[in-house]
Structure formats: C-alpha cells, structure tokens
Design a protein around this motif. Sequence first.
Motif, PDB file in Angstrom:
ATOM      1  N   VAL A 123      91.680  77.983 159.272  1.00 16.36           N
ATOM      2  CA  VAL A 123      91.616  79.098 160.370  1.00 16.36           C
ATOM      3  C   VAL A 123      92.921  78.806 161.184  1.00 16.36           C
ATOM      4  N   TYR A 124      93.854  79.658 161.559  1.00 17.24           N
ATOM      5  CA  TYR A 124      94.767  79.384 162.478  1.00 17.24           C
ATOM      6  C   TYR A 124      94.313  79.989 163.832  1.00 17.24           C
ATOM      7  N   GLY A 125      94.766  79.116 164.898  1.00 23.79           N
ATOM      8  CA  GLY A 125      94.532  79.671 166.061  1.00 23.79           C
ATOM      9  C   GLY A 125      92.819  79.646 166.476  1.00 23.79           C
ATOM     10  N   ALA A 149      91.946  83.970 166.316  1.00 29.77           N
ATOM     11  CA  ALA A 149      91.943  83.105 165.351  1.00 29.77           C
ATOM     12  C   ALA A 149      92.310  84.031 164.159  1.00 29.77           C
ATOM     13  N   VAL A 150      93.061  83.389 163.150  1.00 31.71           N
ATOM     14  CA  VAL A 150      93.356  84.086 161.893  1.00 31.71           C
ATOM     15  C   VAL A 150      92.651  83.277 160.641  1.00 31.71           C
ATOM     16  N   HIS A 151      91.744  84.072 159.895  1.00 35.66           N
ATOM     17  CA  HIS A 151      91.277  83.110 158.950  1.00 35.66           C
ATOM     18  C   HIS A 151      91.949  83.483 157.626  1.00 35.66           C
ATOM     19  N   ALA A 152      93.070  82.454 157.163  1.00 36.37           N
ATOM     20  CA  ALA A 152      93.903  82.660 156.052  1.00 36.37           C
ATOM     21  C   ALA A 152      93.287  82.204 154.875  1.00 36.37           C
ATOM     22  N   LEU A 153      92.373  81.267 154.955  1.00 36.53           N
ATOM     23  CA  LEU A 153      91.445  81.005 153.571  1.00 36.53           C
ATOM     24  C   LEU A 153      89.897  80.991 154.032  1.00 36.53           C
ATOM     25  N   GLY A 172      98.890  88.083 144.759  1.00 37.84           N
ATOM     26  CA  GLY A 172      98.114  88.765 145.804  1.00 37.84           C
ATOM     27  C   GLY A 172      98.939  89.366 146.830  1.00 37.84           C
ATOM     28  N   PRO A 173      98.318  90.379 147.470  1.00 33.03           N
ATOM     29  CA  PRO A 173      99.142  90.926 148.568  1.00 33.03           C
ATOM     30  C   PRO A 173      99.574  89.994 149.741  1.00 33.03           C
ATOM     31  N   SER A 174     100.579  90.496 150.575  1.00 38.63           N
ATOM     32  CA  SER A 174     101.172  89.671 151.501  1.00 38.63           C
ATOM     33  C   SER A 174      99.963  89.446 152.441  1.00 38.63           C
ATOM     34  N   GLY A 175      99.944  87.995 152.909  1.00 37.58           N
ATOM     35  CA  GLY A 175      98.788  87.811 153.876  1.00 37.58           C
ATOM     36  C   GLY A 175      97.517  87.239 153.375  1.00 37.58           C
ATOM     37  N   SER A 176      97.587  87.316 152.079  1.00 37.84           N
ATOM     38  CA  SER A 176      96.154  86.980 151.585  1.00 37.84           C
ATOM     39  C   SER A 176      96.170  85.441 151.318  1.00 37.84           C
ATOM     40  N   GLY A 177      96.851  84.731 151.765  1.00 38.42           N
ATOM     41  CA  GLY A 177      96.610  83.071 151.734  1.00 38.42           C
ATOM     42  C   GLY A 177      97.185  82.583 150.914  1.00 38.42           C
ATOM     43  N   LYS A 178      98.052  83.040 149.937  1.00 38.77           N
ATOM     44  CA  LYS A 178      98.718  82.182 148.558  1.00 38.77           C
ATOM     45  C   LYS A 178      99.452  80.978 149.251  1.00 38.77           C
ATOM     46  N   SER A 179     100.430  81.307 150.344  1.00 37.17           N
ATOM     47  CA  SER A 179     101.228  80.263 150.620  1.00 37.17           C
ATOM     48  C   SER A 179     100.435  78.998 151.299  1.00 37.17           C
ATOM     49  N   THR A 180      99.453  79.359 152.176  1.00 33.36           N
ATOM     50  CA  THR A 180      98.700  78.545 152.764  1.00 33.36           C
ATOM     51  C   THR A 180      97.844  77.655 151.669  1.00 33.36           C
ATOM     52  N   LEU A 181      97.379  78.140 150.747  1.00 36.07           N
ATOM     53  CA  LEU A 181      96.906  77.501 149.675  1.00 36.07           C
ATOM     54  C   LEU A 181      97.554  76.646 148.984  1.00 36.07           C
ATOM     55  N   ASP A 187     106.738  78.760 145.409  1.00 30.82           N
ATOM     56  CA  ASP A 187     106.345  79.853 146.365  1.00 30.82           C
ATOM     57  C   ASP A 187     107.473  80.819 146.498  1.00 30.82           C
ATOM     58  N   GLU A 188     107.253  82.099 145.537  1.00 32.99           N
ATOM     59  CA  GLU A 188     108.286  82.941 145.240  1.00 32.99           C
ATOM     60  C   GLU A 188     109.361  82.639 144.990  1.00 32.99           C
ATOM     61  N   PRO A 189     109.588  81.891 144.052  1.00 33.92           N
ATOM     62  CA  PRO A 189     111.033  81.414 143.775  1.00 33.92           C
ATOM     63  C   PRO A 189     112.050  82.387 143.411  1.00 33.92           C
ATOM     64  N   THR A 243     103.657  84.740 143.464  1.00 33.67           N
ATOM     65  CA  THR A 243     104.259  85.770 143.528  1.00 33.67           C
ATOM     66  C   THR A 243     103.548  86.819 143.727  1.00 33.67           C
ATOM     67  N   HIS A 244     104.062  88.003 144.363  1.00 32.31           N
ATOM     68  CA  HIS A 244     103.215  89.302 144.556  1.00 32.31           C
ATOM     69  C   HIS A 244     103.887  90.201 143.551  1.00 32.31           C
ATOM     70  N   ASN A 245     104.867  89.732 142.544  1.00 28.82           N
ATOM     71  CA  ASN A 245     105.199  90.781 141.631  1.00 28.82           C
ATOM     72  C   ASN A 245     104.416  90.598 140.214  1.00 28.82           C
ATOM     73  N   LEU A 276     109.643  76.683 155.675  1.00 27.52           N
ATOM     74  CA  LEU A 276     109.620  77.272 154.309  1.00 27.52           C
ATOM     75  C   LEU A 276     109.843  78.794 154.597  1.00 27.52           C
ATOM     76  N   LYS A 277     109.239  79.184 155.565  1.00 29.59           N
ATOM     77  CA  LYS A 277     109.028  80.590 155.802  1.00 29.59           C
ATOM     78  C   LYS A 277     110.131  81.413 156.049  1.00 29.59           C
ATOM     79  N   THR A 278     110.993  80.830 156.806  1.00 30.86           N
ATOM     80  CA  THR A 278     112.190  81.623 157.421  1.00 30.86           C
ATOM     81  C   THR A 278     113.502  81.215 156.681  1.00 30.86           C
TER      82      THR A 278
HETATM   83  N1  ATP Z   1     101.173  79.240 161.258  1.00 27.88           N
HETATM   84  C1  ATP Z   1     100.399  80.484 161.530  1.00 27.88           C
HETATM   85  N2  ATP Z   1      99.806  80.744 162.859  1.00 27.88           N
HETATM   86  C2  ATP Z   1      98.934  81.944 162.365  1.00 27.88           C
HETATM   87  N3  ATP Z   1      98.727  82.675 161.501  1.00 27.88           N
HETATM   88  C3  ATP Z   1      99.279  82.282 160.410  1.00 27.88           C
HETATM   89  C4  ATP Z   1     100.155  80.885 160.263  1.00 27.88           C
HETATM   90  N4  ATP Z   1     100.601  80.730 159.084  1.00 27.88           N
HETATM   91  C5  ATP Z   1      99.953  82.078 158.161  1.00 27.88           C
HETATM   92  N5  ATP Z   1      99.350  82.606 159.097  1.00 27.88           N
HETATM   93  C6  ATP Z   1      98.525  83.649 158.733  1.00 27.88           C
HETATM   94  O1  ATP Z   1      97.427  83.362 157.810  1.00 27.88           O
HETATM   95  C7  ATP Z   1      97.563  84.409 156.655  1.00 27.88           C
HETATM   96  C8  ATP Z   1      97.840  83.743 155.415  1.00 27.88           C
HETATM   97  O2  ATP Z   1      99.131  83.535 155.194  1.00 27.88           O
HETATM   98  P1  ATP Z   1     100.100  83.018 154.008  1.00 27.88           P
HETATM   99  O3  ATP Z   1     101.337  82.521 154.613  1.00 27.88           O
HETATM  100  O4  ATP Z   1      99.260  82.202 153.303  1.00 27.88           O
HETATM  101  O5  ATP Z   1     100.190  84.775 153.287  1.00 27.88           O
HETATM  102  P2  ATP Z   1     100.826  84.738 151.780  1.00 27.88           P
HETATM  103  O6  ATP Z   1      99.607  85.203 150.977  1.00 27.88           O
HETATM  104  O7  ATP Z   1     101.556  83.805 151.501  1.00 27.88           O
HETATM  105  O8  ATP Z   1     101.564  86.044 152.290  1.00 27.88           O
HETATM  106  P3  ATP Z   1     103.252  86.350 151.723  1.00 27.88           P
HETATM  107  O9  ATP Z   1     103.070  87.088 150.427  1.00 27.88           O
HETATM  108  O10 ATP Z   1     103.583  87.556 152.643  1.00 27.88           O
HETATM  109  O11 ATP Z   1     103.829  85.203 151.940  1.00 27.88           O
HETATM  110  C9  ATP Z   1      98.292  85.451 157.470  1.00 27.88           C
HETATM  111  O12 ATP Z   1      97.513  86.408 157.898  1.00 27.88           O
HETATM  112  C10 ATP Z   1      99.280  84.926 158.260  1.00 27.88           C
HETATM  113  O13 ATP Z   1      99.351  85.744 159.359  1.00 27.88           O
END
Ligand code: ATP
Lengths: 264, 787
Positions: free
Chosen positions: A43-45, A50-54, A71-80, A194-196, A227-229, B783-785
């Motif tokens: 959870v961010y924030g 609060a954003v529930h990333a996972l 997965g689509p953008s924002g689905s939590g891939k990078s976070t994981l 991560d999306e190489p 990837t989201h490809n 890493l994101k930017t």
């Molecule tokens: N530092 C942060 N603070 C707040 N929210 C964040 C932070 N990092 C990620 N998020 C949120 O967590 C969610 C998942 O982010 P994540 O980067 O894991 O997505 P993703 O699947 O990698 O997306 P993309 O394909 O766009 O890279 C998103 O809604 C994002 O806005």
Amino acid sequence: MASAGVSKDRSPNERPRGPQGTASGPDRPERRRAFVARALTKVYGKGEVAVHALRGVDLELFEGELAVLLGPSGSGKSTLVNIMGGLDLPTAGQVFFHDLELTAFDERALTAYRRENVGFVFQFYNLVPSLTARENVALITDIARDPIAPEEALALVGLAERLDHFPAELSGGEQQRVAVARAIAKRPEVLLCDEPTGALDSKTGVLVLEAIERVNRELGTTTAMITHNAAIAEMADRVISLADGRIAGVRENATKSPARALAW
Amino acid sequence: MRALNRKLLRDLWKIKTQVLAIAVVVGCGVAILVMALGTRRSLEETQAAYYERYHFAEVFAHVKRAPEYLAERIARIPGVKWAETRVVADVTLDVPGMAEPATGRLVSIPEHRRPALNDILLRRGRAIAPDRPDEVLVDETFAEAHGFRPGDHFFAMINDKKRKLRIVGIALSPEYIYAVGPGALVPDKRRFGVMWIGRAALASAFDLEGAFNDISLSVLPAASKAEIIERLDDLLDPYGNTGAYDRADQVSHAYLSGEMDQLVATARVAPPIFLGVAAFLLHIVVTRLVATERQQIGLLKSFGYGNAAVGWHYLKVVLIVAGLGVVLGFAGGAYLGRLLTQLYADLFRFPFLHYRLSFDVFALAALVTLAAAVLGTINAVWRAARLPPAEAMVPAPPAVYRRTAVERLEPRGLVGQPTRMILRHIVRWPLRAAMTTLGISLGVAILVSTLFFFDAVEHLIQIYFHHGQRQDVTVSFTEPSAERVVHEVGRLPGVLAVEPFRAVAVRLRHGPRSERVAITGLEADAALQRALDARLRPAAIPPDGLVLSTKLAELLAAAPGDVLTVEVLEGRRPLRRIPVAALVEEYIGTPAYMDRQALNRLMREGPVVSGAHLLVDARQDEALYRRLKDTPVVAGVALQTVALRTFRETMAETMNIMMSFYVVFGGLIAMGVMYNSARIALSEHGRELATLRVLGFTRFEALYVLLGELGVLTLLALPLGCLIGYGIAWFFAWSFDTDLFRIPLVIEMSTYGGAVLVVLVAGALSALVVRRRVDRLDLVAVLKTRE
Ligand SMILES: Nc1ncnc2c1ncn2[C@@H]1O[C@H](COP(=O)(O)OP(=O)(O)OP(=O)(O)O)[C@@H](O)[C@H]1O
Ligand SMILES: [Mg+2]
C-alpha cells in the motif's frame, strides 16, 4: 569486496523457513522453487490517498524458468518485481528466496542480497555514462564472487566489438544489451527485467530478448521479465498475468517460440 | 504572486541549504568589508574631530633646555600658525598599593589659560588651581587602572626629590590616544600614566624657569612641513634638540594610523576572496539549475516567454542568494564592527568611540557583492536565456566522457571502476575541478594567514624578550652617569647581574636620506641586551662601526660598507662619518648599535652610561622596587616580565576575538565550497548512484563515488592552500611593515596542520550532510524515470 550477508551457498543447514508445499501455480514437486511469495500486499500512502499496488499476491518462480509478467499499466508488476529484487519491502506478506525470508531482511542484508544474487535490467538502461561498455560490466564483475569476464559477457549479448565505447557512443539497443551483460556477468541466480524493450523498436528489442533468452538457456538463470506486450509472452515458460494488484492467471506455454521469431 | 516567481521560490527552497551556504560565504565577505571599512571610518572621524576640537599639534620637538624667548622666533617661521612651549618630563612614580615603580609623564599646562595646542579634555574633577604646585590631572586610563578619583594622591620622584601629588581631575588628550610608555611595546595602563601639572610648578622642579624642553606647532594649511621642521631644527639645535618631527612620526598618531592601515589591508584581502568564491559557487549552482530545468526553459519559451524573461528569471536567483548574503553580511559586519570598535575603545584612549553605521560603506559593500555575483553568473544566465526552445525541449545529450591520461599509463584492472568514475568526472569538467580546488584552498589560505599572526607574535616575543632583551629590569638614569653608578645599582637587593648601556639620539644621513634614531652602545661582552642576526644568533658588535637593523638600513638605503654621517643630537653634538659594519634583524623599531666605548669616543666623553640592564632574583622584587622608587638618579624603570605579560595580554585582547572570527570564516568558506560541490555532484550523479545501489553497491561504496572527487580535489587543495596562505601572510607582513614594528614572516608547521585540520573537519561535516541524502536515495523512483 564481497560482503557478509546472503549467499547462494550459505543456508543448507539452517532451519528451513520456506513454506514447502504451498504454491499457487501448477504443483510440480520435481521443480525447485527459487521464489515463493505469500499474501503480498503493498500500500502506498495512507488514508484517503492510499494506493493498493498489490492486494494479496501468492506466487512462485521455479529455478531456471523464464517467466513473463503481463498486465495493464498500474497493475503492480514493477512493484512485485522490485520486492523480489530486494529494492522494496511489502506492506504485508512474505517473500522467500530459497530458504531466506527477504521480508525479514534489513537494508544491509538486502544490499548484499542484490549484490550477490540478483541481476537487474531496466527500461532505461541505467548505464554509468562515465564508464565504457566493458567498464560498466566490470563495475559488477569487480565485486562479484565468480563472475564471467566482462568481454565474455559482452560477447554473449553480441557486443564483442563495442567494448571500449562510452554509453553516449552506443545506440539504445546496444546500451540495453550492455545492461543485460552487466546484469548477468556475475552469474546471478535470478535475472529481473522490467520492460527491457520498452524504449526500443521491435527489431532492436528482439536482439535484447535474444540476449536474455540465451542467458536463461545457457546459464540457467531464473528469469522474470515484465512486459505489457503480449507478443513477448510467447518466449516464456510461464506467463503470469496481473490485474489490479492480484494474480489474474498463470498460463504455461506448451511450446516456447524463440525470441528471434517474435515481432510486434 | 506570479506563477513563475512561485516556481523560483520553490526551486530555491529545494536547494535551501546550498543557498544558505553560499549566502554565508557572501555574508562573510560583506561582514569583513563592512566591519573593516566601517570601523576605520569611525576611527578616522573620531580622530579627526578629536584632533580638531583639542588642537592636536602637527610638528613636535624636544630639547634639553631652550629659553622661552625662542618661542617667539619659532612662531615667526613662515607657515607656523601657533607655537606652544611646554615642560615635559618622565618621572618614576610610587603609586599606593602597587609594588612596582610606574612611569609618569608630567606634561605642563598653562595655569591661566587653556593650552593652545594639545588641549586636554577634563572628564571629571576640576582644573588645577594656579597656586597649587602639587595638583595634577591624571589620564583616565591610568586613573581607572588604579581606581583613582579626584582627591587621591601618589608620589613622584621629581628631580631627586620625592613629592606627593594630589589628583584634582581626570583628563584625556589627543596626544596620548595610544599611550605607550618609554621603551614599551604596548600601552600598560597600570605602569604608564600621563599627568598634567601647572607649568610654573613643573618648571621650578626641573630648573626650567623661563625655559622649555618641549615645543609643538600648528601649521598653516598650505605650508611645507618639511621646511618648517628644517627651520625649527636650525633654531633648536643649540639647545639639545633631538630633532623635530612631523605628526606622522608622533607615536600615538603613528600607531593609530597603522591600525587604520591594517583595516584597509584586511578589507583588500579578505572580501575579494570571499566574494570571488561566492561568485564561483553561484556560477555552478545556476549552471546546474539551468541544466536540470532545461526542458522547463524550452516549455516556457514555447509558451511565449522571451529570452529576457528567462534570463531575468535566473538572474533573480542570483540576486536573491547574493541579497540574502548581503543582509547576513550587514548584520554580521555591524556586529563585528561594534565588537572591534569596543576593542579599540579599550586600546585607544578616545573620549568616545562608537561604531557608526555609515550608509555609503553599506552601499559599497552591497554594490560590490551584487556586481561580483552577477559577473560570476552572467555566462550561465546568458546561456539559459539564449537556449533555443526546440533544442531545450529535447533532453540534453549525455555527457561525453574521455579516458584520463593517467589511465592510459595504468595497466587495466589496477584501478576499480568507482575510482575510474571519479577520475573521469574530474577530467570531464577540469575548470570546475580547478575552481573547486582553488575555493577549498582559499579556505585553507585564510586559516593559514590568520593563524600566522599567532606564530608571528610568538616569534616576536621569542626574539625580543627571550633572545634580544634578556634582562628583567632596565633602569635608565636621569643623566649620563659614570660607571660607578652602575656598580651602585649592582649592589641593590636581588640584583644578580648588571650590564650598562649608553643611548644617544642621533640623526643618520646617507646621501639624501636621513633618519632620527637612537644609537645604543652595548658592552663588548653583552649578555643581556644583544643584537641578533637573522638566525637569532647574537651578532658581535665590532669595536668600530655601526650595526643597523635591516629596516633602518632599508630606510637609509645603506648596506654594510657604506659610510653614514652621524649627527649627534645631544651633548657637544659631534658630527662624524662612520661605516656600517653589519646588519641585524629586528622587528621592533629601527635600532642602531655600536660598541659602548666606541660610542663614548664618538661623544668625546668619558666612560659614561645612560642606564643599566639588570638580572634580578624574583624573590627580592619588592625590596628592589622600593629602593628603585627612591633612588634619585633613576629616571625610569622598565620591567621586562611585566612588559612581556602586558604585551601578551594586549595581543590576546586585540587578536584573539578577531582571529577566531577569521578562523570560523575560513572554515565556512571551505565548507561552502565542499558542501556545494558535493550537492552538485549528487544532483548530477544521483541517478548513477541510485543505479549503483540497485546493483548491490553499499551506501559506503556509493558515497565513495560521490565524494571521491571532492576528496581528491581537497587533497590537492591542502598544499595549494598552504602555499597561498603563505603568500597572503607575506602580503600582510609586507603591508604592516612600518618604522614602529614589523611582522616576522614565520609560519609554524602546527599552523599549517591546524588549517588543514579545520578544512578536513569542514569537509567531513559536508560529507555527513550529503551522506544523509545518499542514504535516502529513492532507488525505485530512479528506475521509473528517464533522466
Ligand atoms: N511510490 C509510489 N507512490 C504511490 N503510488 C505508487 C508508487 N509506486 C507505484 N504506485 C502505484 O502503485 C500501482 C502499481 O504500480 P506499478 O509501478 O507496480 O505498476 P506497473 O504494473 O509496473 O505499471 P506500468 O506497466 O505502467 O509500469 C500504481 O497504481 C501506481 O500508481
Ligand atoms: Mg512498471
């Protein structure tokens, strides 16, 4: 330079803390698990914002496999992946790397874990501009225990000719292949990408994917690639789909198509 | 507030510590400028007002005894406005409650009118009554040192008779703003006092009725003082004239002017260093700001903001930071100015002395500072203003690196990649690296050249007190006396050794140059007072010939072998030509030496002496002092241990406070440079560092890459700073070089060590602050930017 901390050959006698037998994917006991994640939430924030990333992810990665996270953008891939790579800690849940519980590590142990076990490849290459291709790889081999020679690692990704070029003198695809060489030169147990190919065109992207594929095949490195490809997913052993912070599905590719055959 | 201004303030807020660091460096420069020029201004104005109001004379002369009617002839010298005769005598005082003898300078004042020249300012009590010969006015500092009030009394040995003097008033005079006793280096409030007494009383006590032994003149504005002095000397020479001199050579005035010159020298050296370094820091910060905001600049321009608007935007950054520094500097300068003025008020005897905030000093400081800041950054601002929008929108191409020359020599693999990164960063921006090195080294230099003063004073003390003048007590006689008197002095209680000396006032001429000095005749086997060569070895005084101090030789343009004309100004006033035999190194005054017997021969006199140096048993001090106070032939007693103590105290009082400020300033400048370059490095290489951290490098390793460059530059800066510091010390020594004293150019190893240490500590502090930022690097965000 190797520091005390986590190492791949350290813990056979330790009390096994891994949750043996629990898995969310197809249970195949003959395959050894490299990663196990249980009930991961991030959870961010706080409060309203609060954003529930996972939202409760259970996942396994097997040794030597090439898994693609889709997965689509924002689905939590990078976070994981960041959590698996020891860059970030979950809000709740556990992650095990073999017998080691990453979620119980402190900052220092996480650094040692990254240093010894993980190879990273990022969307934006992240090369050190003041070092040549060879030296960017040497950055890692200098501190690794049993590295591949930088020249060899660069040859593996097809850059034997560009050893002494600075990043500013290389194309995006070449830079990304240097990044792959840098990631695998220490013979990591896991390669996290991560999306190489995110910043590359299809043709250049394929060269990078070939490099990753080759490393996975020849060195047996457990590889997770975001990837989201969907086209890229064809080269994976398994495709793990995420949606809205949850595992939406796991699919096994009956036949992997070689990276060379991909196009998008 | 307009959006752009809001952006400006937010940008500045983000780098607030850097802004503050630069503002502090600016502030130090401004503060020193405001302090030095403001204090000088206050001194100058107070001095001018005081001199004018109390008619401080412009030409002075002392004689043995001249008839009063001569005054009229002197007053008729063309150009002389007024001539005032006096009787002035130094006497030994016996002050109740003080064991040591003190020296009093009795100065006559007319009984029935105000002095026309060198008037006095009555602070308390009343003027002396015409018919009371025992009434005196005492100078304020001496009175304060002894707690004297009108009505108190003390004793003086006046012409062989012990007399009781009563204090009726406390006074001040422009003639004794810096009141230093005969033979003393610094004012001793307790042991030297000026007192004013009725002319008739003093004249009769010294058999000078109808005569004078001191004359002061004021001159008309257009008159040539040199001519007046020449004529005055002609008139006075038959009466034991020791040579008329200009106000510039009057001791009190000379010291005061010297002090004011030092303030100007300070204002010349320190502020340019601080402002130059601040301009450089502003330059790198603005350059970096423009680089990070490149795309924003492109955006602004695409919105229709013109070049001038963009340029003005970044110029405002410069003006705000410099302006903040100016404000800090004003506050600090006013504070330091007040502090310094208080020190001066204590050292100098002014009726009042206030640090005045003068508008033009502040305006000058502000103007100079803003000009330096704008000049330092105009190039960066100009580049920002002229950036074509299309180009600006595209991210800047990555910096192109080269291999360093050192690496080509190095077998591959010897130097690790982090070290390689450090070397390449330096080579990539060589000018900036050089300027950073220079900036840090200037910090070292300020410290070295500040701490140098302590070494110089210590060296001076060593030479003067421990090598040159090793006596405990110096007794000077009222008249040149036979050697027999020396033996009598030798029998006083506690005297372990006695060594006579002869001192004779002369004028030395060499070609067109001439100097009025005293030749000291030393015993052939002198062990107490000795002339020293450059290596502090006692120089042998040849049986014939003159030994000159180097400064005197310089003033006379004379070298060993040259023959000088020696014009004796006392006794039978013989005129002789004597060769210069040798030179000695002395830092105080412009002494000249001869063998005592040779001096006696020159004077065509028997074996007489002017006084004696004594080595005494400290346990019998009191008994000795009691006897000395009552011995008629004794005109003055100088106590070396007391003199040394006073000297140290005075130096500590006047130097310690100011010097500790300079030490802080030197540390601040080094810290400003180091902190800023660390922050710039972090801003430029933050992404690389985060990448390294992601790849498994430890915090320490990342910090090494970040600060290694600064470390290398600091190591280069340390010796360079020591060298520059030596140069500045040389400049100070050169610019404070006067007839009265000089500063030995001696810098101890411990001074260099101290300076290096302060800078290293400042560096460590900067590193610590930056370390906290490295620890908090957001790895994931990087890493994101894309940069
Ligand atoms: N530092 C942060 N603070 C707040 N929210 C964040 C932070 N990092 C990620 N998020 C949120 O967590 C969610 C998942 O982010 P994540 O980067 O894991 O997505 P993703 O699947 O990698 O997306 P993309 O394909 O766009 O890279 C998103 O809604 C994002 O806005
Ligand atoms: Mg992502």
